[in-house]
Design an enzyme around this catalytic site. Sequence first.
Site, PDB file in Angstrom:
ATOM      1  N   PRO A   1      -0.847  10.405  -3.216  1.00 27.71           N
ATOM      2  CG  PRO A   1      -0.956   8.997  -1.348  1.00 27.71           C
ATOM      3  CD  PRO A   1      -1.770   9.490  -2.499  1.00 27.71           C
TER       4      PRO A   1
ATOM      5  CD  GLU B   1      -1.644   4.482  -2.670  1.00 27.36           C
ATOM      6  OE1 GLU B   1      -2.627   3.756  -2.417  1.00 27.36           O
ATOM      7  OE2 GLU B   1      -0.890   4.937  -1.788  1.00 27.36           O
TER       8      GLU B   1
ATOM      9  CG  ASP C   1     -11.632   8.845  -6.824  1.00 23.81           C
ATOM     10  OD1 ASP C   1     -11.540   8.728  -5.584  1.00 23.81           O
ATOM     11  OD2 ASP C   1     -12.690   8.662  -7.445  1.00 23.81           O
TER      12      ASP C   1
ATOM     13  CG  LEU D   1      -1.791  -1.244   1.414  1.00 17.95           C
ATOM     14  CD1 LEU D   1      -2.668  -1.100   2.646  1.00 17.95           C
ATOM     15  CD2 LEU D   1      -2.641  -1.484   0.181  1.00 17.95           C
TER      16      LEU D   1
ATOM     17  CG  PHE E   1      -6.878   5.137  -2.345  1.00 19.11           C
ATOM     18  CD1 PHE E   1      -7.636   5.980  -1.549  1.00 19.11           C
ATOM     19  CD2 PHE E   1      -7.046   3.779  -2.186  1.00 19.11           C
ATOM     20  CE1 PHE E   1      -8.544   5.494  -0.627  1.00 19.11           C
ATOM     21  CE2 PHE E   1      -7.940   3.271  -1.264  1.00 19.11           C
ATOM     22  CZ  PHE E   1      -8.695   4.136  -0.484  1.00 19.11           C
TER      23      PHE E   1
ATOM     24  CG  HIS F   1     -13.332   5.260  -0.933  1.00 16.75           C
ATOM     25  ND1 HIS F   1     -12.825   5.762   0.235  1.00 16.75           N
ATOM     26  CD2 HIS F   1     -12.926   3.957  -0.988  1.00 16.75           C
ATOM     27  CE1 HIS F   1     -12.155   4.809   0.872  1.00 16.75           C
ATOM     28  NE2 HIS F   1     -12.199   3.715   0.144  1.00 16.75           N
TER      29      HIS F   1
END
Length: 339
Positions: free
Chosen positions: A101, A72, A96, A70, A98, A141
């Site tokens: 980073p 990005e 989207d 996890l 997420f 989200h």
Amino acid sequence: MTTVAKPPAAGSAKPATMAQALGRALRDAMAEDPSVHVMGEDVGTLGGVFRITDGLAKEFGEDRCTDTPLAEAGILGTAVGMAMYGLRPVVEMQFDAFAYPAFEQLVSHVARMRNRTRGALPMPLTVRIPYGGGIGGVEHHSDSSEAYYMATPGLTVVTPATVADAYGLLRQSIASDDPVVFLEPKRLYWSKDTWNPERPADVEPIGTAVVRRPGTGATLITYGPSLPVCLEAAEAAQAEGWDLEVIDLRSLVPFDDATVAASVRRTGRAVVVHESGGFGGPGGEIAARVSERCFHYLQAPVLRVAGFDIPYPPPMLERHHLPGVDRVLDAVARLQWDQ
């Protein structure tokens, strides 16, 4: 020349969802080109949170459909190195928001590599991002982040709104030697259309908009998750005597000025519809381009129907936030039809 939507392929066509078409596009690309690698959080064993990559790890092995940590920024940074060494990575950002980073990698390296190396190093990298609302998602989200990517030189930005485009545009994106941000409307994953996976319908190339509904009275300019809303609004507008043309942009960068301008010059009126916020959103750029190219043809100002300029609201309030048929028709009613 104006491009009008093509009918679906004939033959053994059957209903298929956008999710199925995206999965088939990934599978076909991986089968045809061993340099195509899929990577992201839960894309392997689970098949992705939306099951787009279901079965790919089993068919092609975990080396080519890889579950990542996890992280990005690490995912995209790894993909940059893979692309520099001749692979074609397809990265999935699980949601989207997420993807934020990884934004530094996207801006500092992905978008600049070809320019930085004077063309010596292409960047054949596709970043798949589920985006937009309509699924009752909680914070982080349901963002509509397309304006960030549009404002980053060096990126191609596309978003399908139909089953055929989901397959065709993704295949084109993976085949591109330049980086593509591929925005997938979450609310349309389960939308169905007649489609033949053995004979995928030909689709227009990236950079080409399509007229989904011809009309003469005004032009609705939209893309991705807002296309069904605009088509429904156009049908409802007939009761008021308004004949609306609906354009599906498909590609935000490059932008098809020719198709959009040709439509607005015919109709004399335009409304831009999208889920992203209005201030600093894509609609402002689109309205400016239309005004610059169609000023002497316009019978009313170019209007926008957009999400509100707020952080994405809780699920119970998203129906108020997202542009709907009534808001689109309200904008159309403001187009000074008495002139």
